[in-house]
Design an enzyme around this catalytic site. Structure first.
Site, PDB file in Angstrom:
ATOM      1  N   LYS A 124       0.832  -1.208   0.000  1.00  0.00           N
ATOM      2  CA  LYS A 124       0.000   0.000   0.000  1.00  0.00           C
ATOM      3  C   LYS A 124       0.871   1.265   0.000  1.00  0.00           C
ATOM      4  O   LYS A 124       0.641   2.190  -0.788  1.00  0.00           O
ATOM      5  CB  LYS A 124      -0.935   0.022   1.207  1.00  0.00           C
ATOM      6  CG  LYS A 124      -1.859   1.257   1.247  1.00  0.00           C
ATOM      7  CD  LYS A 124      -2.872   1.125   2.361  1.00  0.00           C
ATOM      8  CE  LYS A 124      -2.283   1.425   3.702  1.00  0.00           C
ATOM      9  NZ  LYS A 124      -2.352   2.853   4.087  1.00  0.00           N
ATOM     10  N   ASP A 142      -6.772   1.102   1.006  1.00  0.00           N
ATOM     11  CA  ASP A 142      -6.842   1.214   2.462  1.00  0.00           C
ATOM     12  C   ASP A 142      -8.241   0.824   2.920  1.00  0.00           C
ATOM     13  O   ASP A 142      -9.044   0.304   2.134  1.00  0.00           O
ATOM     14  CB  ASP A 142      -6.471   2.633   2.908  1.00  0.00           C
ATOM     15  CG  ASP A 142      -7.526   3.666   2.525  1.00  0.00           C
ATOM     16  OD1 ASP A 142      -8.457   3.347   1.757  1.00  0.00           O
ATOM     17  OD2 ASP A 142      -7.415   4.820   2.996  1.00  0.00           O
TER      18      ASP A 142
END
Length: 215
Positions: A124, A142
């Site tokens: 991420k 997320d």
């Protein structure tokens, strides 16, 4: 989990997002690629606002790997102690900075594999840095994107990798660069976890979420 929306519905959804905010921006404050990767790494299990509050005191004195190493572990720890998991994060920032100095000449690499090799940097974080600094159409999933993707049917998936792939596969190419920012901001401020603001949602008529809240 909603079923996958069709191409035209998704195109209409992102056309509306673009009309509302053509150039969405991430909310983590940074001045260069290094401060961005540090800020994103610090944001794990923390809010962007909380990270910004701490880094406003950190980055003016340590905006390069070498300066961060000179500040030292105790100095970094003191500057970020208001952030969750700060002790472990401080150790990772120091290790990351040392690796950048030793292996990359003090520069942040621009490949996902290289970024993911840095301490404290996962997929991420790497995707955020590639997108925000180098303009690559990467998708950093997320909790906000995961929630919105599954509720709406834009990108349903059982885990973050599945949602990331669904975004890449189903969102039109011309929206890919800004897609994750539109979804993060929408999830953070409109499609909230406990009480989504469906009454003010730009895409409520296209969304497949069954428990819409109009209070």
């Amino acid at each position: 989990m909603a079923k996958q929306l069709d191409y035209q519905t998704i195109r209409e959804m992102f056309t509306r997002f673009e009309a509302a905010e053509a150039e969405p921006k991430g909310e983590l404050e940074h001045t260069n690629a290094y401060t961005l990767v540090v800020a994103v790494a610090l944001s794990a299990q923390a809010t962007d606002a909380g990270v910004n509050k701490a880094t406003r005191h950190l980055f003016p004195i340590a905006d390069t790997p070498q300066k961060m190493l000179e500040l030292g572990l105790d100095g970094v720890t003191e500057k970020i102690k208001t952030i969750g998991l700060y002790r472990n994060k401080a150790k990772n920032v120091i290790k990351m900075s040392q690796m950048l100095v030793d292996d990359y000449g003090g520069e942040v690499p621009n490949s996902r594999a290289a970024l993911e090799s840095l301490p404290g940097v996962g997929r991420k974080t790497a995707n955020v840095v590639l997108n925000m600094w180098w303009g690559q159409p990467t998708q950093a999933v997320d909790t906000h994107i995961f929630r919105f993707g599954n509720r709406s049917g834009v990108a349903p998936g059982k885990d973050v990798v599945a949602v990331e792939r669904a975004i890449e596969d189903h969102i039109p190419a011309d929206f890919q660069l800004h897609a994750h920012h539109w979804m993060i901001l929408h999830g953070r401020y409109v499609c909230k976890a406990r009480k989504p603001l469906c009454g003010t949602c730009l895409v409520r008529d296209l969304c497949q979420f069954e428990d819409k809240n109009y209070d």
